[in-house]
Design an enzyme around this catalytic site. Structure first.
Site, short mmCIF file in Angstrom:
data_model
loop_
_atom_site.label_atom_id
_atom_site.label_comp_id
_atom_site.label_asym_id
_atom_site.label_seq_id
_atom_site.Cartn_x
_atom_site.Cartn_y
_atom_site.Cartn_z
N ARG A 251 0.84 -1.19 0.00
CA ARG A 251 0.00 0.00 0.00
C ARG A 251 0.88 1.25 0.00
O ARG A 251 1.83 1.35 0.79
CB ARG A 251 -0.92 0.03 1.23
N ASP A 274 5.36 -0.39 -6.79
CA ASP A 274 4.19 -0.81 -7.56
C ASP A 274 2.93 -0.11 -7.06
O ASP A 274 1.90 -0.15 -7.70
CB ASP A 274 4.02 -2.33 -7.46
N GLU A 279 -2.67 7.35 -6.32
CA GLU A 279 -2.59 6.56 -7.55
C GLU A 279 -3.61 7.09 -8.56
O GLU A 279 -4.77 7.29 -8.20
CB GLU A 279 -2.87 5.08 -7.27
N HIS A 298 0.85 -0.74 -10.29
CA HIS A 298 0.01 -1.58 -9.42
C HIS A 298 -0.36 -2.89 -10.12
O HIS A 298 -1.54 -3.27 -10.19
CB HIS A 298 -1.25 -0.82 -9.00
N ILE A 299 0.65 -3.59 -10.61
CA ILE A 299 0.42 -4.83 -11.36
C ILE A 299 1.15 -6.02 -10.73
O ILE A 299 1.26 -7.07 -11.37
CB ILE A 299 0.85 -4.68 -12.84
#
Length: 341
Positions: A251, A274, A279, A298-299
């Site tokens: 997070r 990531d 975001e 974020h993958i």
């Protein structure tokens, strides 16, 4: 035959249900599939359309099992208001905290999450990021693309035998610990909820947050709860040894992002991010140009094989729970709700 309602678009169904699981569904359940008419828009391959919230009670009526995923609206507690609501919610995605009201757990509803399956994908991402940055591969790649060759001013480093600090003993952390075993690392973990007995079972040693931060590699695996906001402070970042590799796949708010970027842009540390706060991130040009930063959108948990396995992962446990009450690895323990991701 029990009834199952698939509460997501046909595009999402193709994303999270492999052919074997689809056959299992049709064999064991009277399945109600959502159609394009139940969704909110056309969507795309990268982002399938969400289910229209108004369609949920229609599809879920009389269902014994609700199968959900990304794009499923919040499942209101009113679905269980008459005392005869679905017995199971099987979530073919990660956290269920934004999906259900925890009050339904008190009614004996079995809730399952594919978070532990996603954790393996995230663990692979963390290991790949650690190796990529330890060997300084982005720098070497940039040198070759720029017409250069050997970079005599620096060398890469090995992961083998290094001290790896892990903050949070989540399912993603445990996946990474498994992947690290062949490297013979000194793995130290900070997690106030991890017992000494469980740490011994995992083959790691417990440490306080400052010592954990003083590692050649530091990975963060904490839930998004008030207690974790900003826990990786500027002070802790300053304790990182020069050349340390930091990976955050959990997070964004858990870390002082500004402090981390300052140290990375200055060249003191390496980092793979990531997740961000906010975001998508708003990064300075200096950060975007930095070859010691590995930036991904974020993958970490997003793989082709991992996604197709999600429905099967939760359905296997849901069926065992319905058949004999067995709690498999995807079962959401009501007693751990407050500290769950």
């Amino acid at each position: 035959m029990p009834k199952l309602a698939a509460l997501f678009s046909p595009e999402r169904a193709a994303d999270v249900i492999d052919p074997e699981t689809r056959r299992l569904l049709e064999d064991r359940f009277d399945v109600v599939w959502a159609t394009a008419d139940h969704t909110t828009g056309p969507g795309s391959l990268a982002k399938p359309p969400a289910l229209d919230p108004a369609a949920v009670p229609l599809l879920a009526e009389g269902a014994d099992v609700l199968l959900s995923s990304w794009g499923t609206p919040h499942l209101d507690k009113e679905l269980w208001s008459d005392g005869n609501g679905p017995k199971v919610v099987a979530h073919a995605a990660g956290t269920v905290k934004n999906l259900i009201d925890p009050v339904i757990l008190d009614q004996g509803v079995g809730v399952f999450s594919a978070g532990p399956r996603i954790a393996w994908s995230v663990g692979e991402y963390c290991l790949a990021s650690m190796l990529t940055l330890a060997r300084r591969l982005p720098r070497f790649d940039g040198a070759v693309r720029g017409g250069g060759w050997k970079q005599t001013e620096f060398r890469g480093h090995e992961l083998a035998g290094a001290k790896v600090g892990i903050i949070g003993a989540s399912s993603t952390a445990r996946a990474l610990i498994t992947l690290l075993k062949p490297f013979g690392c000194d793995v130290v973990v900070y997690d106030p909820y991890l017992s000494a007995e469980r740490a011994a079972e995992l083959g790691v040693r417990l440490a306080e947050l400052p010592e954990t931060s003083e590692s050649a590699f530091l990975t963060i695996h904490v839930p998004n709860v008030p207690e974790t906001k900003g826990m990786i402070s500027r002070e802790l970042i300053e304790r990182l040894p020069d050349g340390a590799v930091v990976v955050n796949s959990s997070r964004g708010p858990a870390i002082d992002q500004q402090a981390l970027l300052e140290h990375a842009v200055a060249g003191r540390i390496y980092a793979a991010l990531d997740v961000y706060d906010p975001e998508p991130p708003e990064l300075a040009e200096s950060a975007l140009r930095a070859e010691n930063l590995l930036l991904t959108p974020h993958i970490a948990g997003d793989t082709a094989e991992g996604h197709l396995a999600l429905a099967g992962y939760v359905l296997k446990d849901a069926l065992q729970w319905l058949d004999n009450g067995t709690r498999g690895p995807s079962f959401v323990d009501p007693t751990l709700w407050s500290i769950a991701a």
